[in-house]
Write a protein that holds these residues in place. Structure first.
Motif, PDB file in Angstrom:
ATOM      1  N   LEU A 105      -0.335  12.571  -4.082  1.00 19.45           N
ATOM      2  CA  LEU A 105      -1.676  13.346  -4.233  1.00 19.45           C
ATOM      3  C   LEU A 105      -2.465  13.816  -3.087  1.00 19.45           C
ATOM      4  CD1 LEU A 105      -2.643  10.866  -7.219  1.00 19.45           C
ATOM      5  CD2 LEU A 105      -2.210  13.285  -7.591  1.00 19.45           C
ATOM      6  N   GLN A 127       0.989  -1.169   0.060  1.00 12.22           N
ATOM      7  CA  GLN A 127       0.154   0.178  -0.118  1.00 12.22           C
ATOM      8  C   GLN A 127       0.863   1.191  -0.051  1.00 12.22           C
ATOM      9  OE1 GLN A 127      -2.950  -0.608  -0.608  1.00 12.22           O
ATOM     10  NE2 GLN A 127      -3.236  -2.537  -0.442  1.00 12.22           N
ATOM     11  N   LEU A 156      10.405   2.978  -8.406  1.00 13.37           N
ATOM     12  CA  LEU A 156       9.359   2.372  -9.456  1.00 13.37           C
ATOM     13  C   LEU A 156      10.564   2.132 -10.393  1.00 13.37           C
ATOM     14  CD1 LEU A 156       6.664   1.692 -10.399  1.00 13.37           C
ATOM     15  CD2 LEU A 156       6.597   4.010 -11.326  1.00 13.37           C
ATOM     16  N   ASN A 189       1.760   6.494   8.037  1.00 10.62           N
ATOM     17  CA  ASN A 189       1.583   5.300   7.297  1.00 10.62           C
ATOM     18  C   ASN A 189       0.398   5.574   6.208  1.00 10.62           C
ATOM     19  OD1 ASN A 189       3.824   4.114   8.060  1.00 10.62           O
ATOM     20  ND2 ASN A 189       2.624   3.138   9.912  1.00 10.62           N
ATOM     21  N   GLN A 222       1.223   7.450   3.514  1.00 13.99           N
ATOM     22  CA  GLN A 222       1.906   6.310   2.405  1.00 13.99           C
ATOM     23  C   GLN A 222       1.029   5.504   1.716  1.00 13.99           C
ATOM     24  OE1 GLN A 222       4.779   7.440   1.504  1.00 13.99           O
ATOM     25  NE2 GLN A 222       5.295   8.591   3.409  1.00 13.99           N
ATOM     26  N   ASN A 223       0.154   4.861   2.437  1.00 12.62           N
ATOM     27  CA  ASN A 223      -0.691   3.906   1.750  1.00 12.62           C
ATOM     28  C   ASN A 223      -1.731   4.509   0.798  1.00 12.62           C
ATOM     29  OD1 ASN A 223      -0.013   1.907   3.475  1.00 12.62           O
ATOM     30  ND2 ASN A 223      -1.814   2.040   4.996  1.00 12.62           N
ATOM     31  N   HIS A 224      -2.179   5.918   1.063  1.00 13.45           N
ATOM     32  CA  HIS A 224      -3.300   6.243   0.340  1.00 13.45           C
ATOM     33  C   HIS A 224      -2.899   7.462  -0.915  1.00 13.45           C
ATOM     34  CE1 HIS A 224      -6.327   3.870   2.394  1.00 13.45           C
ATOM     35  NE2 HIS A 224      -5.795   4.186   3.495  1.00 13.45           N
ATOM     36  N   CYS A 225      -1.858   8.278  -0.350  1.00 15.64           N
ATOM     37  CA  CYS A 225      -1.782   9.654  -1.053  1.00 15.64           C
ATOM     38  C   CYS A 225      -0.330   9.096  -1.966  1.00 15.64           C
ATOM     39  CB  CYS A 225      -1.526  10.650  -0.055  1.00 15.64           C
ATOM     40  SG  CYS A 225      -2.721  10.625   1.088  1.00 15.64           S
ATOM     41  N   TYR A 226       0.469   8.575  -1.518  1.00 19.98           N
ATOM     42  CA  TYR A 226       1.888   8.350  -2.219  1.00 19.98           C
ATOM     43  C   TYR A 226       1.494   7.834  -3.687  1.00 19.98           C
ATOM     44  CZ  TYR A 226       6.543   7.308  -3.626  1.00 19.98           C
ATOM     45  OH  TYR A 226       7.965   7.103  -4.212  1.00 19.98           O
ATOM     46  N   GLU A 227       2.198   8.528  -4.513  1.00 19.08           N
ATOM     47  CA  GLU A 227       1.863   8.156  -6.070  1.00 19.08           C
ATOM     48  C   GLU A 227       3.058   7.713  -6.689  1.00 19.08           C
ATOM     49  OE1 GLU A 227       2.176   8.138  -9.591  1.00 19.08           O
ATOM     50  OE2 GLU A 227       2.448  10.160  -9.278  1.00 19.08           O
ATOM     51  N   PRO A 228       3.400   6.379  -6.824  1.00 24.10           N
ATOM     52  CA  PRO A 228       4.559   5.672  -7.185  1.00 24.10           C
ATOM     53  C   PRO A 228       5.125   6.252  -8.488  1.00 24.10           C
ATOM     54  CG  PRO A 228       2.951   3.896  -7.263  1.00 24.10           C
ATOM     55  CD  PRO A 228       2.269   5.308  -6.472  1.00 24.10           C
ATOM     56  N   GLN A 229       4.261   6.178  -9.519  1.00 20.26           N
ATOM     57  CA  GLN A 229       4.686   6.505 -10.818  1.00 20.26           C
ATOM     58  C   GLN A 229       5.582   7.911 -10.909  1.00 20.26           C
ATOM     59  OE1 GLN A 229       1.493   6.690 -13.896  1.00 20.26           O
ATOM     60  NE2 GLN A 229       2.935   5.824 -15.510  1.00 20.26           N
TER      61      GLN A 229
END
Lengths: 424, 424
Positions: free
Chosen positions: B164, A152, A173, B149, B152-159
């Protein structure tokens, strides 16, 4: 079909599983020197000596052992071996610095590929949860939750939903294209659904449930073809369908041609994945205590497509893949697709009572027992011609282990018993 | 400049902070009925009665109280009030179902806006960490880590990296455009750097350190203008600069014109944010034990740009914003920009020994003490004309609280003391 037919399939499956398939693995997979599991076997069941232990081979083996013990097979041996597999997995494959599991070690447990691959982590969650369900040993759930939280943290992509899949050791990534960092796939998201189902079954935590519900919705809304309801293999990160390419890190000899592109990269659906998705969805709904009838249309479209296009009425068994609207591109027979379609067709028969699904099951059952199983040793040929002649001949490898074959037999028996009970 | 000048600024700041600014808040911010803090005060310091408690007002107030106590101000009163603020924050604003903090409650603590806004969560991490550093009470760090946490779970945007920012209650991403779900901003990422710095200072955990290092790199590589090194306010999620738009959920009366667009939405940089970013970066490097000299070029470009364009040599103080290449668009004076530029210019002077930064500091210091502070009550006017006439007149509101003003005074004193020591 009558009760005798079902009993015969059940008994044949049960005796094959307990007397041939499980023994194949229980006798040879333990690594007495370094721990963990050896999964590299040639057509005679001899260790081919290939010097690697992949995250997939270890996690799938643990799942197989834990699920077999849970289903009542193998006595204490499956439970003991699962426990020792968990020890190797955590001691040798867990990255204490960045979290998560390495992709590949050598037999001794020395890391030889330290990438973080989401596909492998879905199997880690799956096997760790199954292990705790089987044993009540809390270490499985502890690491399953750690892994769940890491993905997550690092892989979840909030803008379009779903998960990115390929990362370096520190969860940076991967690049685009063949490195896979800009892709989302049916394969990974379906296996995450499978993993989250088992995690939620084990933990009963709301947060795990929510993420399971979310990924089910995503699979139905984004991954299934809007017109035909069949699975689309590959997407850009904003869920636009993109032509299938082969990634640098792979976990199967997928059916790519020369040039490493599919012949029909933009219009391809895989019967085995479709049927696997459908039965895993039914299982997830049961664990969620959701009504299967609410998803009936989704399921029936897939099952119809599988029966109408994927089943080879001439030679038996399941083809590899074909166009979404119907028809076949690749008529060879892969082992794992037979395994998944067996379960899928039994589920289809159970929810519809339509005999055509029983006939499809029986078709694949006969082809599997006649052609796919290498009865000399007990495991399955990995790839066969349409007619049923083996093309590849190894029994085990870095990713062909016992997960599809053993699970298919265990899940088939459970469903056959339900059908027998219903007839009674 | 000589030692007497510095001593005079230090003493004036210290006596203003302890005798006027802090008392303004300590005397009136506690809510004796419902707990938490009231932050709505008119120009006379009277409660304006506005019936809300925002996540920002509560977290910023806790930060102010905890940091003031840590710096030795307010006796036990600051510590006690911080503790009671933490209780309100956790009891009333924490969402037990989905995790995270609601955006707005009424005075009684009833939720009136349940969105999850990353900006507010950065202040939650900031104040919870500062509270544990100040008190050793572990509950601050516990919730800071939970919040970390979750984002990181919900807002992190790995691309593309980064976070966000706008979510619904269950952390479902907000829509595009004015809803803000497809944007990344300097404001949020800078405050995450601030929050992660304090969290890492408190926890000393590697994972927190890594995410701090990552966001610093991101701010420098993506958020600063490639040519001028100045902060760019708004981006699409793939870090392409986009014209600034006003979001539906706001935390400041930002300087939008009619039509709610900036006059120059694609070429705007804000002197207060730039200087704040620079001194927060210096602070983060100290906590990381990194060499400031490795970041000297980044810092000097910002400080130069601030001095050359942001400081009003005619009337004193800091302008609102201007083009990246230099010049000014908006010559009014916002309170918080004065507060942040004071700290920034002292840091610039400390790392360069260049007297022009002291002059800039002194310019803003004089303007602040002459014009911005409403000496009748002790807090600052929120917005003034270029010449220093108040335009807006409230002393506190849902987001104008004591965070910028008190922090500016505490941080200034600490830096002035270092300068005095160096002269000795």
């Amino acid at each position: 079909m009558n009760k005798t037919d079902v009993l015969e399939c059940r008994d044949k499956t049960e005796s094959y599983l307990s007397q041939s398939l499980l023994p194949f693995w229980l006798e040879r997979m333990e690594d007495p020197v370094y721990g963990g599991f050896i999964t590299h076997f040639d057509e005679f069941g001899a260790d081919s000596g290939e010097d690697n232990k992949s995250l997939i081979s270890q996690t799938r083996s643990i799942y197989t052992l834990a699920s077999a013990h849970r289903a009542g097979y193998g006595g204490s041996k499956c439970a003991d071996m699962a426990k020792s597999g968990i020890e190797f997995l955590i001691d040798k494959m867990w990255d204490n610095d960045y979290g998560g599991f390495y992709w590949m070690t050598d037999r001794s447990g020395k890391v030889i590929k330290n990438d973080k691959v989401l596909y492998g982590h879905s199997f880690a969650i799956y096997c760790l949860s199954e292990y705790t369900i089987m044993s009540n040993d809390p270490i499985g759930l502890e690491y399953a939750e750690k892994t769940f939280n890491l993905i997550q943290n690092h892989c979840y992509e909030p803008q379009y939903g779903g998960y990115l899949e390929m990362f370096g050791r520190s969860w940076d990534l991967a690049g685009p294209g063949r490195a896979g960092g800009d892709r989302k796939t049916l394969d990974v998201h379906m296996h995450l659904m499978e993993a989250f189902t088992c995690l939620y079954e084990c933990s009963q935590k709301d947060y795990h449930k929510r993420k399971l519900v979310e990924i089910i919705k995503l699979l139905i809304d984004k991954v299934l073809h809007p017109e035909y309801g069949t699975g689309i293999p590959q997407f850009s990160s904003d869920w636009k369908q993109v032509p299938q390419i082969k990634f640098d890190i792979i976990w199967g000899w997928d059916r790519y041609r020369d040039g490493e592109q599919k012949a029909n990269p933009s219009d391809n659906t895989c019967y085995g994945h479709n049927a696997e998705f459908a039965w895993l969805l039914i299982h997830a709904l049961k664990i969620l205590k959701y009504e299967i009838s609410d998803y009936r249309n989704v399921l029936i479209r897939i099952f119809e497509h599988t029966v109408n296009n994927g089943i080879d009425s001439k030679y038996g068994g399941v083809f590899v893949e074909g166009p979404h609207m119907g028809g076949v591109y690749d008529t060879e027979k892969e082992f794992w697709q037979q395994a998944e379609v067996l379960i899928g067709m039994l589920d289809a028969y159970i929810i519809t009572d339509d005999p055509k699904y029983w006939q499809a099951y029986k078709n694949v059952f006969d082809f599997t027992f006649d052609k796919v199983i290498n009865h000399n040793v007990g495991e399955w040929w990995p790839l066969l011609t349409r007619e049923g002649e083996p093309i590849w001949r190894h029994m085990g490898h870095a990713w062909k282990t016992n997960y599809h074959t053993v699970r298919s037999m265990i899940q088939s028996i459970e469903r056959l018993n339900r059908i027998i009970e219903k007839i009674n």
